[in-house]
Scaffold this active site. Structure first.
Site: not given
Length: 336
Positions: A54, A58, A61, A98, A130, A190, A262
């Site tokens: 990616c 972040c 991550c 998901c 999701c 979400c 969650r």
């Protein structure tokens, strides 16, 4: 009667967040018990359909191409691979699948076309679908909605003021814009955040205010505890105390009483007693399966043992109804 408010002030949320812990748990648990079937817990399974590489930065991550974390870049899964994973997840008790892709944003190309086919295929299994794919345009959100996507995950991560410390390759407003595009397509939202990033209590309170003051509360609010990964800028962050998770879950339950809250990342480091406190405080959703994208997670059979001990039961798929744009079928309960 549960009151739904979208005008919470920081002072009000701070008073709740900082209240004595046992009082906070009792208040949140009492509100949660006013909901129907409070002992039901939604079980979701999260799979990575495209791993690593990616372009975002972040700080938490391991899938960022900017960090050396040992995560191997994998090509996008096939539709059959995703369908097989969904079948296994459903047999383990999951009612929602998901799908996560390590993308900065969705592009209108063959990969996105494949995601559309994945959504349709999982829908055929009578599971909620999701996706978390990064930033979306309004037209892309509509394409996902037309394919039958039930929910879209796009966490705001932290407070608006703290955001630029964690991520510089997109803005807080970019996050909110994607959520707005999801809403326009009538896909359920979400959205939650992560604690343990080095944020302050005020950042946590501000993050919860942003979520609770949306025109419509997110249908699902994940509360994640940072799993510090070697090679990321946050690799030296200490684990958050369980009491911090309980405070976040309880506060979220009080100010967003109808949302599914969650208990997400970080659960692998929690004892059953720790998790029981979170359920008492109003958590009613978990991720199950041995991995959350690239980090460890408790296995299905461990969770089923915990459910039996705590008197919890899996929530069936489409509890709140199927998306209006999908064909109506007989709903099949998950296989336990």
């Amino acid at each position: 009667m549960i009151e739904i408010r979208n005008d919470w002030t920081k002072e009000e949320i701070a008073d709740i967040y900082h209240s004595p812990l046992l009082d906070l748990i009792y208040r949140a648990g009492t509100i949660h018990r006013l909901n129907e079937d409070y002992a039901e817990v939604q079980i979701s399974s999260l799979i990575s359909i495209k791993t690593g590489g990616c372009s975002e930065d972040c700080s938490y991550c391991p899938q960022s191409a900017r960090y050396q974390t040992g995560v191997q870049v994998h090509a996008m899964l096939t539709v059959d691979q995703v369908t097989n994973a969904a079948v296994i997840a459903k047999e383990g008790g999951a009612s929602r699948l998901c799908m996560g892709a390590a993308w900065r944003e969705v592009r209108d190309n063959r990969d996105f076309d494949r995601v559309i086919e994945m959504v349709k295929a999982v829908n055929e299994l009578d599971m909620e679908v999701c996706a978390t794919l990064g930033m979306l345009t309004e037209s892309q959100a509509q394409k996902l909605a037309d394919a039958g996507l039930y929910a879209y995950n796009h966490n705001i991560d932290t407070s608006e003021d703290d955001y630029k410390r964690i991520i510089t390759t997109r803005t807080f407003d970019d996050r909110l814009k994607t959520i707005d595009n999801v809403r326009k397509a009538k896909i359920t939202v979400c959205s939650g955040g992560i604690i343990g990033l080095g944020e302050t209590d005020n950042d946590r309170i501000s993050m919860l205010q942003t979520l609770s003051n949306m025109a419509k509360h997110p249908e699902s609010v994940p509360i994640n505890a940072l799993v510090a990964i070697k090679g990321t800028p946050l690799e030296d962050q200490k684990p958050v105390p369980i009491w911090d998770m309980v405070r976040m879950i309880a506060t979220a339950r009080i100010i967003m009483p109808k949302s599914v809250v969650r208990l997400s990342a970080g659960r692998n480091e929690m004892s059953m007693t720790d998790q029981a406190l979170c359920f008492m405080a109003g958590a009613n959703s978990i991720f199950a399966g041995d991995k959350l994208l690239t980090t460890p997670n408790p296995e299905f059979n461990e969770d089923m043992k915990m459910f039996e001990i705590l008197g919890l039961k899996p929530r069936e798929a489409f509890k709140k109804g199927r998306p209006a744009n999908t064909e109506q079928k007989e709903i099949i309960a998950p296989i336990i």
